[in-house]
Motif scaffolding. Structure first.
Motif, mmCIF file in Angstrom:
data_model
loop_
_atom_site.group_PDB
_atom_site.id
_atom_site.type_symbol
_atom_site.label_atom_id
_atom_site.label_comp_id
_atom_site.label_asym_id
_atom_site.label_seq_id
_atom_site.Cartn_x
_atom_site.Cartn_y
_atom_site.Cartn_z
ATOM 1 N N ASN A 71 35.106 29.775 39.024
ATOM 2 C CA ASN A 71 35.010 30.640 37.894
ATOM 3 C C ASN A 71 34.426 31.983 38.273
ATOM 4 N N SER A 72 34.288 32.265 39.550
ATOM 5 C CA SER A 72 33.927 33.633 39.956
ATOM 6 C C SER A 72 34.947 34.087 40.781
ATOM 7 N N THR A 73 36.200 33.524 40.839
ATOM 8 C CA THR A 73 36.979 34.148 41.576
ATOM 9 C C THR A 73 38.144 34.950 40.703
ATOM 10 N N ASP A 77 28.504 44.834 42.467
ATOM 11 C CA ASP A 77 27.852 44.560 41.020
ATOM 12 C C ASP A 77 27.501 43.195 40.836
ATOM 13 N N GLY A 78 27.852 42.141 41.901
ATOM 14 C CA GLY A 78 27.647 40.772 41.916
ATOM 15 C C GLY A 78 28.908 40.065 41.611
ATOM 16 N N CYS A 79 29.984 40.722 41.031
ATOM 17 C CA CYS A 79 31.175 40.242 40.749
ATOM 18 C C CYS A 79 32.373 40.468 41.656
ATOM 19 N N CYS A 80 33.368 39.570 41.626
ATOM 20 C CA CYS A 80 34.518 39.722 42.463
ATOM 21 C C CYS A 80 35.657 40.505 41.624
ATOM 22 N N VAL A 122 37.998 36.634 46.207
ATOM 23 C CA VAL A 122 37.819 35.157 46.290
ATOM 24 C C VAL A 122 36.285 35.115 46.301
ATOM 25 N N CYS A 123 35.708 34.447 45.392
ATOM 26 C CA CYS A 123 34.151 34.008 45.483
ATOM 27 C C CYS A 123 34.005 32.736 46.429
ATOM 28 N N SER A 145 37.336 41.259 32.865
ATOM 29 C CA SER A 145 37.874 40.371 33.837
ATOM 30 C C SER A 145 38.022 38.989 33.627
ATOM 31 N N ARG A 146 39.113 38.491 34.301
ATOM 32 C CA ARG A 146 39.553 37.050 33.831
ATOM 33 C C ARG A 146 39.235 36.393 35.498
ATOM 34 N N ASN A 147 38.877 35.129 35.407
ATOM 35 C CA ASN A 147 38.918 34.222 36.489
ATOM 36 C C ASN A 147 40.306 33.414 36.675
ATOM 37 N N VAL A 148 40.410 32.694 37.864
ATOM 38 C CA VAL A 148 41.544 32.012 38.039
ATOM 39 C C VAL A 148 41.831 30.898 37.120
ATOM 40 N N LEU A 149 40.804 30.372 36.111
ATOM 41 C CA LEU A 149 41.096 29.485 35.317
ATOM 42 C C LEU A 149 41.329 30.131 34.034
ATOM 43 N N GLY A 150 41.613 31.535 33.865
ATOM 44 C CA GLY A 150 41.872 31.959 32.626
ATOM 45 C C GLY A 150 40.491 32.435 31.760
#
Length: 128
Positions: A98-100, A24-27, A39-40, A2-7
């Motif tokens: 970095n978590s979104t 699981d702790g991830c979005c 959205v984190c 999975s990738r975040n909004v920053l790529g």
């Protein structure tokens, strides 16, 4: 991966409280996630109060769901449309970029997310 909004590779949002659609702790998300919990955010009291006023109580513990309730400062994977609703109401909580998940970009431009980004300073407490 999975990738975040920053790529970049998606980073965990929170293990305590344990968040994410898959807990699981991830979005992360998939087609079964109708709320698109991508959205984190570091929740604020204003956001929690707004959410409660809209019928989504995120503060009350729900032991049957292993949910202790959120308090200001907790990180949580929010539904992207709920975050947008809070933005329009002026109470959007800061976003951890970095978590979104990158799927947030289907609803919110990156520049808007950046304007509401939460970050730590190198020598001190978080700033927003």
């Amino acid at each position: 991966m999975s990738r975040n909004v920053l790529g970049e590779e998606l980073q965990p949002c929170s293990y305590d409280p344990l968040t994410g659609y898959f807990r699981d702790g991830c979005c992360r998300t998939d087609e079964s996630d109708f709320g698109t919990h991508v959205v984190c955010a570091r929740v604020t009291q204003a956001f929690l109060d707004h959410s409660l006023s809209r019928g989504n109580d995120l503060m009350t513990p729900r032991p049957e769901w292993r949910f202790a309730g959120l308090k200001p400062g907790d990180r949580w994977c929010l539904c992207v449309l709920r975050w947008l609703e809070a933005l329009q109401a002026g109470v959007a909580p800061p976003v951890v970029l970095n978590s979104t998940h990158e799927k947030a970009l289907k609803h919110v431009p990156l520049d808007v997310l950046r304007q509401h980004a939460w970050q730590k300073t190198a020598d001190g407490p978080p700033v927003h």
